[in-house]
Design a protein around this motif. Structure first.
Motif, PDB file in Angstrom:
ATOM      1  N   GLU A 126      69.248  59.874  41.646  1.00  0.00           N
ATOM      2  CA  GLU A 126      69.959  58.843  42.407  1.00  0.00           C
ATOM      3  C   GLU A 126      69.283  57.503  42.206  1.00  0.00           C
ATOM      4  O   GLU A 126      68.080  57.364  42.407  1.00  0.00           O
ATOM      5  CB  GLU A 126      69.944  59.209  43.897  1.00  0.00           C
ATOM      6  CG  GLU A 126      70.693  58.215  44.768  1.00  0.00           C
ATOM      7  CD  GLU A 126      70.673  58.590  46.236  1.00  0.00           C
ATOM      8  OE1 GLU A 126      71.074  57.763  47.062  1.00  0.00           O
ATOM      9  OE2 GLU A 126      70.251  59.710  46.546  1.00  0.00           O
ATOM     10  N   ILE A 127      70.020  56.540  41.758  1.00  0.00           N
ATOM     11  CA  ILE A 127      69.477  55.205  41.507  1.00  0.00           C
ATOM     12  C   ILE A 127      69.945  54.270  42.611  1.00  0.00           C
ATOM     13  O   ILE A 127      71.142  54.086  42.819  1.00  0.00           O
ATOM     14  CB  ILE A 127      69.933  54.665  40.141  1.00  0.00           C
ATOM     15  CG1 ILE A 127      69.439  55.608  39.032  1.00  0.00           C
ATOM     16  CG2 ILE A 127      69.434  53.254  39.918  1.00  0.00           C
ATOM     17  CD1 ILE A 127      69.905  55.204  37.657  1.00  0.00           C
ATOM     18  N   ASN A 128      68.970  53.705  43.322  1.00  0.00           N
ATOM     19  CA  ASN A 128      69.316  52.778  44.404  1.00  0.00           C
ATOM     20  C   ASN A 128      69.740  51.439  43.814  1.00  0.00           C
ATOM     21  O   ASN A 128      69.397  51.088  42.689  1.00  0.00           O
ATOM     22  CB  ASN A 128      68.108  52.572  45.319  1.00  0.00           C
ATOM     23  CG  ASN A 128      67.678  53.861  45.986  1.00  0.00           C
ATOM     24  OD1 ASN A 128      68.514  54.675  46.363  1.00  0.00           O
ATOM     25  ND2 ASN A 128      66.383  54.061  46.115  1.00  0.00           N
ATOM     26  N   SER A 129      70.466  50.699  44.601  1.00  0.00           N
ATOM     27  CA  SER A 129      70.850  49.366  44.165  1.00  0.00           C
ATOM     28  C   SER A 129      69.611  48.480  44.090  1.00  0.00           C
ATOM     29  O   SER A 129      68.623  48.701  44.770  1.00  0.00           O
ATOM     30  CB  SER A 129      71.858  48.758  45.151  1.00  0.00           C
ATOM     31  OG  SER A 129      71.286  48.668  46.446  1.00  0.00           O
ATOM     32  N   SER A 130      69.662  47.469  43.255  1.00  0.00           N
ATOM     33  CA  SER A 130      68.524  46.595  43.039  1.00  0.00           C
ATOM     34  C   SER A 130      68.115  45.882  44.323  1.00  0.00           C
ATOM     35  O   SER A 130      68.943  45.409  45.085  1.00  0.00           O
ATOM     36  CB  SER A 130      68.879  45.568  41.964  1.00  0.00           C
ATOM     37  OG  SER A 130      67.826  44.660  41.779  1.00  0.00           O
ATOM     38  N   ASP A 131      66.788  45.825  44.559  1.00  0.00           N
ATOM     39  CA  ASP A 131      66.250  45.153  45.738  1.00  0.00           C
ATOM     40  C   ASP A 131      66.024  43.683  45.380  1.00  0.00           C
ATOM     41  O   ASP A 131      65.095  43.339  44.656  1.00  0.00           O
ATOM     42  CB  ASP A 131      64.926  45.822  46.147  1.00  0.00           C
ATOM     43  CG  ASP A 131      64.381  45.276  47.446  1.00  0.00           C
ATOM     44  OD1 ASP A 131      64.872  44.225  47.902  1.00  0.00           O
ATOM     45  OD2 ASP A 131      63.471  45.890  48.011  1.00  0.00           O
ATOM     46  N   ASP A 132      66.893  42.808  45.874  1.00  0.00           N
ATOM     47  CA  ASP A 132      66.828  41.386  45.522  1.00  0.00           C
ATOM     48  C   ASP A 132      65.987  40.554  46.485  1.00  0.00           C
ATOM     49  O   ASP A 132      65.947  39.334  46.360  1.00  0.00           O
ATOM     50  CB  ASP A 132      68.249  40.792  45.483  1.00  0.00           C
ATOM     51  CG  ASP A 132      69.092  41.432  44.394  1.00  0.00           C
ATOM     52  OD1 ASP A 132      68.524  41.772  43.349  1.00  0.00           O
ATOM     53  OD2 ASP A 132      70.304  41.605  44.602  1.00  0.00           O
ATOM     54  N   LEU A 133      65.336  41.201  47.449  1.00  0.00           N
ATOM     55  CA  LEU A 133      64.612  40.443  48.459  1.00  0.00           C
ATOM     56  C   LEU A 133      63.138  40.250  48.106  1.00  0.00           C
ATOM     57  O   LEU A 133      62.307  39.999  48.975  1.00  0.00           O
ATOM     58  CB  LEU A 133      64.747  41.131  49.820  1.00  0.00           C
ATOM     59  CG  LEU A 133      66.183  41.166  50.367  1.00  0.00           C
ATOM     60  CD1 LEU A 133      66.237  41.891  51.700  1.00  0.00           C
ATOM     61  CD2 LEU A 133      66.745  39.757  50.510  1.00  0.00           C
ATOM     62  N   TRP A 134      62.820  40.359  46.805  1.00  0.00           N
ATOM     63  CA  TRP A 134      61.469  40.116  46.323  1.00  0.00           C
ATOM     64  C   TRP A 134      61.535  39.294  45.036  1.00  0.00           C
ATOM     65  O   TRP A 134      62.392  39.502  44.199  1.00  0.00           O
ATOM     66  CB  TRP A 134      60.735  41.430  46.043  1.00  0.00           C
ATOM     67  CG  TRP A 134      60.474  42.231  47.284  1.00  0.00           C
ATOM     68  CD1 TRP A 134      61.344  43.068  47.910  1.00  0.00           C
ATOM     69  CD2 TRP A 134      59.278  42.221  48.057  1.00  0.00           C
ATOM     70  NE1 TRP A 134      60.754  43.602  49.026  1.00  0.00           N
ATOM     71  CE2 TRP A 134      59.487  43.105  49.141  1.00  0.00           C
ATOM     72  CE3 TRP A 134      58.046  41.575  47.932  1.00  0.00           C
ATOM     73  CZ2 TRP A 134      58.506  43.353  50.095  1.00  0.00           C
ATOM     74  CZ3 TRP A 134      57.061  41.818  48.882  1.00  0.00           C
ATOM     75  CH2 TRP A 134      57.297  42.691  49.948  1.00  0.00           C
ATOM     76  N   LYS A 135      60.600  38.370  44.914  1.00  0.00           N
ATOM     77  CA  LYS A 135      60.503  37.553  43.716  1.00  0.00           C
ATOM     78  C   LYS A 135      59.255  37.990  42.940  1.00  0.00           C
ATOM     79  O   LYS A 135      58.137  37.882  43.444  1.00  0.00           O
ATOM     80  CB  LYS A 135      60.409  36.070  44.086  1.00  0.00           C
ATOM     81  CG  LYS A 135      60.365  35.121  42.892  1.00  0.00           C
ATOM     82  CD  LYS A 135      60.295  33.675  43.390  1.00  0.00           C
ATOM     83  CE  LYS A 135      60.274  32.687  42.239  1.00  0.00           C
ATOM     84  NZ  LYS A 135      60.199  31.282  42.732  1.00  0.00           N
TER      85      LYS A 135
END
Length: 283
Positions: free
Chosen positions: A37-46
């Motif tokens: 299972e691949i989670n959606s990309s976590d965009d809350l980190w730079k």
């Protein structure tokens, strides 16, 4: 009457063949396989690669994010080894236990990959409050709480690669990997904690290291040649017979599987011959 018997025998033959196929398949099945299972990309980190050009020759690493894990991959890259700092500045310091690249002064003969990590707001801007907890590589617990000079929860760090570290990883047939785990805690109580993992991954089989002070273009200045070292390791592996307990266990499993398959085949052929013989008698 003969046609009815003929149909029954054909059905029995089909059942035997299907049974044999299923049994052979089960012999080889060591575990059930399910799609990961691949989670959606976590965009809350730079995550930024801020490696300096004094050590890196050419393009920076490739950054990929899958779920809550970001990986900076260095494959086919070239680096210059750098002088050390303080008491670790001279080549003679490489034998000093305090100059091994873990803490203290920067050791002689390393290249350095630098990165920056910052938690983000929903609009993509960097957080101005809260703290960032970090679990450093090779440590089991959170060891660092940080803010930058502007009191932002931002973390920057270096990982060092050397000829010895790359050779060690290559002998183990693995990449050189540094893993950081991050936990962001907001100053407000209504915001959930955020976590993320960063991996810096270097392929020892494709990496080149140039000597300290080298321009980084002359092949004579190469201190570590990944492709050449890999050829040497491959030659050593093929010339040795692996008699480790794990290898012997694997060989035994293969032997047992082969015996089972032979028994199944003999059993199936015997039944088929018996049914054919019986069929011929009834004709």
């Amino acid at each position: 009457m003969t046609k009815i018997k003929d149909k029954k025998i054909k059905k029995l033959l089909l059942i035997v063949i299907l049974f044999s196929i299923l049994l052979i398949r089960n012999v080889f099945a060591t575990a059930s396989e399910y799609p990961s299972e691949i989670n959606s990309s976590d965009d809350l980190w730079k995550i930024e690669d801020i490696t300096s050009s004094d050590t890196l020759i050419g393009e920076k690493g490739t950054i990929t994010t899958e779920g809550k894990t970001t990986t900076i991959t260095y494959s086919g890259k070239s680096f210059r080894l750098l002088e050390g700092t303080g008491k670790c500045a001279l080549p003679s310091s490489v034998s000093d236990p305090n100059c091994k690249g873990e803490t203290g002064d920067r050791p002689y003969g390393y290249s350095w990959i630098r990165f920056k990590v910052a938690p983000l707001n929903d609009d993509g801007s960097e957080k101005n409050d809260g703290i960032l907890n970090i679990k450093l590589p090779n440590l089991s617990e959170i060891s660092t709480t940080t803010k930058d000079e502007k009191r932002k929860p931002i973390f920057t760090d270096y990982v060092g690669i050397s000829k010895d570290k790359l050779n060690e990883a290559l002998k183990d047939n693995r990449n050189l990997v540094f893993t950081y785990n991050f936990e962001y805690k907001s100053d407000t109580t209504n915001e959930e904690d955020k976590t993320h993992t960063l991996k810096i991954q270097v392929d020892p089989a494709t990496t080149l290291l140039y000597k300290v002070g080298s321009v980084g273009t002359d092949p004579k200045d190469i201190e570590y040649n990944g492709p050449e070292e890999k050829k040497k390791q491959d030659t050593l592996r093929t010339s040795k017979i692996d008699n480790s307990p794990k290898a012997l266990e694997k060989q035994n499993k293969i032997s047992i599987n082969s015996i089972v398959i032979i028994i199944v085949i003999i059993f199936s052929v015997g039944i088929i011959l018996y049914l054919i013989k019986k069929f011929n008698k009834n004709l």
